[in-house]
Design an enzyme around this catalytic site. Structure first.
Site, PDB file in Angstrom:
ATOM      1  N   SER A 104       0.825  -1.201   0.000  1.00 25.59           N
ATOM      2  CA  SER A 104       0.000   0.000   0.000  1.00 25.59           C
ATOM      3  C   SER A 104       0.864   1.257   0.000  1.00 25.59           C
ATOM      4  CB  SER A 104      -0.964  -0.043   1.182  1.00 25.59           C
ATOM      5  OG  SER A 104      -1.855   1.048   1.156  1.00 25.59           O
ATOM      6  N   ASP A 257      -1.412   1.455  -3.687  1.00 22.48           N
ATOM      7  CA  ASP A 257      -2.170   0.393  -4.340  1.00 22.48           C
ATOM      8  C   ASP A 257      -3.518   0.881  -4.863  1.00 22.48           C
ATOM      9  OD1 ASP A 257      -3.114   0.710  -1.735  1.00 22.48           O
ATOM     10  OD2 ASP A 257      -3.655  -1.390  -1.493  1.00 22.48           O
TER      11      ASP A 257
END
Length: 480
Positions: A104, A257
């Site tokens: 992420s 992400d």
């Protein structure tokens, strides 16, 4: 050097660790085999779908995970480069369990895995992740008694990017909005892959009335320009400057992400995720009403630290507001329980019933584009209706005894005519009386660090700052 145990980096909701010190190909293989055993085999899934982000280590780690899955006789569908919500789309549309390799917004040295069951249903510590971790550890240690499977599963590649874009466009129609100029900061993350496909024509979809000005669309897991974490205000500075310089209608910033989206208005001002939550909630309630559903039957989920205006907006529309703890597992559980059409978090995670109750930053961005493009005014004017209160933002304080500090704040509040709840930490609400404006605060202890997190919101800036400063002085042991 001995291998660190998986408990060091298999967290409550996902896997997140340093590469290769913690997460390497052996760990990825063992986690793949364990995931296949605990989830795919038990649920008779015909395959596992796997995607990965742009980090240098992601392709190798995802292939190792795939080998672990196929070693258990389960097939693999590789979708290649994907956003996390692109993986959720594949899991939902194919009705298969999935694994997304990403860390992420974490720095370049990290990678991780987000796991889900078929239909994008979450896998967390209490829903299988702990069992997956323990079996994977036994496989790494060589202590697991696990029989060989013949034949092994197969691997095939399937591109779902265009289908993902088509599906999102079916949920929010942007074809008839007025032309908009949009600066998008992908932060060298997966937004650079998905935005041209969904909002542009890169995947072969029809052109939309959008002029996209790209910032940092080059996929680069070293994040050479800034961290792909728009929650930190310093990472919005490039976008804010570009929106003003380009004379754009708005700006969008995605995390690494691309499952979270942050919004900047035409003046370069950051729009609160709570304001976005309120706006999308109103749109989703209207959509349900237009489909013939009673507003009173519609539920919207929000977490404990979104603006007080969010439940006010939901109530004004005649729908039900469901308040829950911070964290995607709580949001998703409450959405499923109440069959909620939408859920929003202060961290810019937005969840949709029509997206398998999963979070998608792209769909939230499309709602913002639609809301702006369906009327003539600027975004700052549109969002003013959703920004009635003044918020402090989340402020962290390092404390040695979080419980004791919290009790001191509770004692301070005894003279302030507050109501109290403990759904997620301590929330104190002053409704506004005796010449004092409305305010509320939430004080939550971190689960992993010696931190107390403070959020304050009030009817005016002076009140917010006064309450914020009083509470911080108590928490930090400072005299005022």
């Amino acid at each position: 050097m001995s291998r660190p145990p998986l408990t060091d980096f298999v967290k409550a909701y996902d896997v997140r660790g340093l590469v290769p010190e913690q997460l390497d190909v052996d760990a990825a293989w063992s986690l793949g085999a364990a995931f296949a055993e605990v989830v795919a085999v038990r649920e008779a899934a015909r395959a596992v779908v796997i995607g990965h982000d742009m980090r240098d280590s992601s392709p190798e780690l995802s292939r190792a995970f795939a080998r672990g899955v196929t070693s258990r006789g389960v097939d693999v569908i590789e979708i290649g480069l994907a956003s996390t919500d692109g993986l959720y789309y594949a899991s939902g549309s194919l009705d298969l369990p999935g694994a997304m390799f990403t860390a992420s917004h974490n720095p370049a040295a990290y990678n991780g895995i987000k796991l889900c069951r078929a239909g994008a249903r979450p896998v967390g510590q209490d829903t299988g992740l702990a069992e997956i971790r323990d079996l994977a550890q036994e496989l790494l240690d060589g202590s697991a008694e696990i029989r060989a499977i013949e034949p092994e599963g197969t691997v095939r590649v399937q591109d779902v990017l265009a289908d993902y874009g088509t599906f999102l466009r079916s949920l929010v129609d942007l074809s008839a909005i007025r032309p908009l100029k949009v600066v998008v900061d992908a932060g060298n993350g997966m937004g650079g892959h998905t935005v041209p496909a969904v909002l542009g024509t890169a995947a072969g979809l029809p052109e939309l009335p959008l002029q996209i000005v790209p910032l940092f669309f080059e996929l680069d897991g070293s994040f050479p320009n800034h961290e792909a974490n728009p929650l930190d205000p310093k990472n919005l500075l490039d976008l804010q400057a570009a929106v003003v310089a380009e004379g754009a209608d708005l700006g969008l910033a995605f995390d690494g992400d691309a499952d979270r989206c942050f919004v900047v208005d035409e003046r370069g001002g950051a729009v609160s995720p709570s304001a976005i939550t309120g706006m999308i909630a109103r749109r989703e309630i209207g959509k349900e009403r237009a489909a013939g559903r009673l507003a009173s039957d519609v539920a919207i989920v929000h977490n404990a630290i979104t603006s007080a205006q969010v439940p006010e907006i939901i109530a004004a529309e005649g729908a039900r507001a469901v308040r829950t703890r911070v964290g995607h597992s709580f949001i998703k559980a409450q959405m499923a329980e109440h069959e909620a059409v939408f859920g929003g978090e202060h961290s810019a995670h937005y969840y949709f019933r029509d997206f398998w109750f999963a979070d998608t930053g792209m769909l939230a961005a499309m709602h913002v584009l639609a809301a702006l493009g369906e009327q003539d005014g600027p975004l700052s004017e549109l969002m003013a209706d959703y920004s009635a209160y003044v918020a402090s933002g989340e402020i962290n304080s390092t404390v040695s005894d979080a419980a004791a500090a919290t009790e001191k704040v509770r004692a301070w509040a005894a003279d302030h005519e507050v109501t109290e709840d403990t759904l997620d930490g301590l929330t104190l609400t002053h409704a506004g009386s005796g010449g004092d404006a409305m305010w509320w605060l939430n004080l939550r202890a971190s689960n992993t660090e010696p931190l107390l997190r403070l959020n304050v919101e009030a009817a005016d800036t002076e009140t917010m700052e006064r309450v914020r400063d009083d509470v911080l002085a108590i928490v930090r042991g400072e005299s005022r």
